[in-house]
Motif scaffolding. Structure first.
Motif, PDB file in Angstrom:
ATOM      1  N   ASN A 161       0.789  -1.232   0.000  1.00  0.00           N
ATOM      2  CA  ASN A 161       0.000   0.000   0.000  1.00  0.00           C
ATOM      3  C   ASN A 161       0.816   1.275   0.000  1.00  0.00           C
ATOM      4  O   ASN A 161       0.479   2.236  -0.678  1.00  0.00           O
ATOM      5  N   CYS A 190       2.370   2.162  -3.251  1.00  0.00           N
ATOM      6  CA  CYS A 190       1.333   2.670  -4.163  1.00  0.00           C
ATOM      7  C   CYS A 190       0.945   4.099  -3.778  1.00  0.00           C
ATOM      8  O   CYS A 190       0.813   4.971  -4.643  1.00  0.00           O
ATOM      9  N   GLN A 191       0.787   4.327  -2.484  1.00  0.00           N
ATOM     10  CA  GLN A 191       0.420   5.682  -2.039  1.00  0.00           C
ATOM     11  C   GLN A 191       1.498   6.685  -2.466  1.00  0.00           C
ATOM     12  O   GLN A 191       1.202   7.756  -2.998  1.00  0.00           O
ATOM     13  N   ARG A 235      -4.003   4.155  -2.536  1.00  0.00           N
ATOM     14  CA  ARG A 235      -3.721   2.812  -2.031  1.00  0.00           C
ATOM     15  C   ARG A 235      -4.995   1.985  -2.022  1.00  0.00           C
ATOM     16  O   ARG A 235      -6.037   2.475  -2.418  1.00  0.00           O
TER      17      ARG A 235
END
Ligand code: URA
Length: 287
Positions: free
Chosen positions: A226, A229-230, A236
């Motif tokens: 996550n 991705c964030q 996320r």
């Protein structure tokens, strides 16, 4: 824990600290055991911070502020130098873009003084693997083992990552860029107690990871979990994001389950395997 010279025991001395040297050996050991049971795994500061006393400070400080002088009686103010607010992300951007290779980027991060994480981490965790690799993996942040060794993904999650990569013929120690990987993290310092990265940390340190990717210039990015991705996509929700390809900094990127998540949820390893096969196929399709 051997650096801790102070102990805290709510049971025996409610909200007070006692220097270890004043305690007997067995009392000191019992207090250390107690802290370990509470989840403490390292001493961050050499001296204790009594946060109960700190809570009272703002009120005491406010009480001691003298009343403002009436507007009609202006008094000459001595000119006191005011602290200049520093835009840490801007400093990071300038330092990162001045770096012309990975060694100078590493030096720029070492010299970056504005991130509080560097005060609690043991050392910088910059990267591991082969910088010429076609695949660059971006994780979240160093954990305890990485902080001790100064290399990313060397704890249990890292060992699983190595096994996952081996399943598609890849290895961080490989010299051939076609089989090698290069590994780094969104944050180069371990957050205390392995807490999640904050939006401020991701924003402040973002210029360094982006420059890191530019300089390593991989064909493909793997976003592990996550927080990668964030940081790299601004969003996320890895369960929704995985299973497809996105474009990050002009190159294909694949969001994947973080190996630490797979250690907790082994039934999702089948999905991770699909993503690894997709990575392998994509590598074959790019000359
Ligand atoms: N998890 C990460 O995201 N990175 C590491 O280096 C170790 C664990």
């Amino acid at each position: 824990m051997h650096r801790a010279r102070w102990a805290f025991s709510s049971a025996r001395r409610r909200h007070s600290f006692a220097p270890m040297d004043e305690l007997g050996y067995h009392d000191a050991l019992a207090m250390l055991d107690w802290q370990i049971e509470l989840g403490a795994d390292e001493a961050i500061l050499d001296a204790p911070v009594d946060r109960f006393a700190l809570e009272d400070q703002p009120r005491q400080a406010a009480a001691s502020v003298p009343a403002a002088a009436p507007a009609s009686t202006p008094t000459a103010q001595p000119s006191v130098p005011q602290p200049v607010a520093v835009d840490a992300a801007e400093v990071a951007r300038a330092a990162a873009s001045a770096a012309t290779d990975l060694a100078s980027l590493r030096a720029a991060i070492e010299a970056f003084a504005y991130c509080p994480l560097r005060e609690t981490a043991k050392q910088l965790v910059f990267a591991d693997g082969n910088p010429s690799a076609r695949v660059m993996i971006v994780g979240e942040a160093p954990g305890r083992e990485e902080d001790l060794q100064g290399k990313p993904f060397v704890g249990r999650a890292g060992q699983l990552l190595d096994r996952m990569l081996a399943a598609i013929g890849m290895d961080r120690r490989a010299e051939d860029p076609a089989h090698a990987v290069y590994i780094t993290n969104m944050l180069p310092w371990r957050p205390p107690q392995n807490r999640d990265p904050t939006p401020e940390e991701l924003a402040m340190l973002g210029p360094f990871i982006r420059r890191h990717i530019e300089l390593a210039d991989p064909d493909i990015l793997v976003l592990m979990g996550n927080w990668a991705c964030q940081g790299m996509m601004g969003t996320r929700g890895i369960t929704r994001l995985r299973g497809g390809w996105v474009e990050v900094m002009g190159r294909p990127a694949i969001p994947m389950f973080h190996p630490a998540y797979l250690l907790r949820k082994p039934h999702d390893k089948a999905k991770a395997w699909q993503d690894l096969l997709s990575l392998q196929a994509r590598l074959r399709s790019i000359p």
